[in-house]
Design a protein around this motif. Sequence first.
Motif, PDB file in Angstrom:
ATOM      1  N   ARG A  19       9.605  -9.534  -0.898  1.00  0.00           N
ATOM      2  CA  ARG A  19       8.193  -9.232  -1.026  1.00  0.00           C
ATOM      3  C   ARG A  19       7.821  -8.118  -0.054  1.00  0.00           C
ATOM      4  O   ARG A  19       7.067  -7.223  -0.370  1.00  0.00           O
ATOM      5  N   THR A  20       8.388  -8.165   1.141  1.00  0.00           N
ATOM      6  CA  THR A  20       8.102  -7.133   2.131  1.00  0.00           C
ATOM      7  C   THR A  20       8.614  -5.781   1.640  1.00  0.00           C
ATOM      8  O   THR A  20       7.924  -4.776   1.740  1.00  0.00           O
ATOM      9  N   ARG A  21       9.839  -5.758   1.081  1.00  0.00           N
ATOM     10  CA  ARG A  21      10.384  -4.499   0.561  1.00  0.00           C
ATOM     11  C   ARG A  21       9.520  -3.972  -0.576  1.00  0.00           C
ATOM     12  O   ARG A  21       9.224  -2.787  -0.639  1.00  0.00           O
ATOM     13  N   GLU A  22       9.120  -4.883  -1.485  1.00  0.00           N
ATOM     14  CA  GLU A  22       8.277  -4.450  -2.599  1.00  0.00           C
ATOM     15  C   GLU A  22       6.961  -3.882  -2.084  1.00  0.00           C
ATOM     16  O   GLU A  22       6.493  -2.860  -2.581  1.00  0.00           O
ATOM     17  N   MET A  23       6.387  -4.522  -1.082  1.00  0.00           N
ATOM     18  CA  MET A  23       5.113  -4.038  -0.550  1.00  0.00           C
ATOM     19  C   MET A  23       5.289  -2.695   0.139  1.00  0.00           C
ATOM     20  O   MET A  23       4.388  -1.857   0.117  1.00  0.00           O
ATOM     21  N   GLN A  24       6.460  -2.479   0.743  1.00  0.00           N
ATOM     22  CA  GLN A  24       6.691  -1.184   1.382  1.00  0.00           C
ATOM     23  C   GLN A  24       6.863  -0.084   0.344  1.00  0.00           C
ATOM     24  O   GLN A  24       6.584   1.077   0.615  1.00  0.00           O
ATOM     25  N   LEU A  25       7.318  -0.442  -0.859  1.00  0.00           N
ATOM     26  CA  LEU A  25       7.527   0.557  -1.905  1.00  0.00           C
ATOM     27  C   LEU A  25       6.270   0.832  -2.715  1.00  0.00           C
ATOM     28  O   LEU A  25       6.232   1.782  -3.499  1.00  0.00           O
ATOM     29  N   ILE A  26       5.226   0.037  -2.545  1.00  0.00           N
ATOM     30  CA  ILE A  26       3.996   0.230  -3.315  1.00  0.00           C
ATOM     31  C   ILE A  26       3.377   1.611  -3.081  1.00  0.00           C
ATOM     32  O   ILE A  26       3.039   2.305  -4.043  1.00  0.00           O
ATOM     33  N   PRO A  27       3.225   2.084  -1.836  1.00  0.00           N
ATOM     34  CA  PRO A  27       2.647   3.429  -1.661  1.00  0.00           C
ATOM     35  C   PRO A  27       3.479   4.520  -2.320  1.00  0.00           C
ATOM     36  O   PRO A  27       2.928   5.475  -2.870  1.00  0.00           O
ATOM     37  N   GLU A  28       4.796   4.364  -2.303  1.00  0.00           N
ATOM     38  CA  GLU A  28       5.654   5.357  -2.939  1.00  0.00           C
ATOM     39  C   GLU A  28       5.423   5.366  -4.455  1.00  0.00           C
ATOM     40  O   GLU A  28       5.316   6.428  -5.072  1.00  0.00           O
ATOM     41  N   ALA A  29       5.313   4.181  -5.048  1.00  0.00           N
ATOM     42  CA  ALA A  29       5.060   4.099  -6.481  1.00  0.00           C
ATOM     43  C   ALA A  29       3.685   4.666  -6.822  1.00  0.00           C
ATOM     44  O   ALA A  29       3.523   5.369  -7.833  1.00  0.00           O
ATOM     45  N   LEU A  30       2.697   4.386  -5.979  1.00  0.00           N
ATOM     46  CA  LEU A  30       1.360   4.936  -6.208  1.00  0.00           C
ATOM     47  C   LEU A  30       1.367   6.459  -6.112  1.00  0.00           C
ATOM     48  O   LEU A  30       0.745   7.150  -6.921  1.00  0.00           O
ATOM     49  N   ALA A  31       2.086   6.982  -5.132  1.00  0.00           N
ATOM     50  CA  ALA A  31       2.175   8.440  -4.978  1.00  0.00           C
ATOM     51  C   ALA A  31       2.869   9.060  -6.180  1.00  0.00           C
ATOM     52  O   ALA A  31       2.448  10.120  -6.673  1.00  0.00           O
ATOM     53  N   ARG A  32       3.923   8.397  -6.677  1.00  0.00           N
ATOM     54  CA  ARG A  32       4.635   8.911  -7.849  1.00  0.00           C
ATOM     55  C   ARG A  32       3.712   8.916  -9.074  1.00  0.00           C
ATOM     56  O   ARG A  32       3.678   9.894  -9.827  1.00  0.00           O
ATOM     57  N   ALA A  33       2.950   7.852  -9.267  1.00  0.00           N
ATOM     58  CA  ALA A  33       2.018   7.781 -10.400  1.00  0.00           C
ATOM     59  C   ALA A  33       0.919   8.834 -10.265  1.00  0.00           C
ATOM     60  O   ALA A  33       0.545   9.480 -11.250  1.00  0.00           O
TER      61      ALA A  33
END
Length: 107
Positions: free
Chosen positions: A48-62
């Motif tokens: 869950r921590t890793r997924e939460m850390q990747l959320i900003p990257e996914a948002l930036a990509r979108a």
Amino acid sequence: MKRPGTIDRPHTHDPRNQAPMSVPTNEPVGSATPNVTITGANDSRQNRTREMQLIPEALARAHMHDRLREADTQRQAVRLVTARRMQRRAERASMRARRALAMAVMH
């Protein structure tokens, strides 16, 4: 100040995510079942921590994908406007040539 949980050991009602129970001191050793540590809870917490850390990257990509699509749409619109302007200019030049030809034939 009493806090219900910490980051490392959050207070939760899900038994898989709770910290293991400690052995009471008044029971004889070996009479109770041994402490069970659930590694799945820690693994899921880590995932869950890793997924939460990747959320900003996914948002930036979108966000970047949206900006690229918007820029492409704007480029197509600019090309369309330019093509229509050139078409009107060509039509005006054609009408001038027709008029000049008609004037030359009539005189």
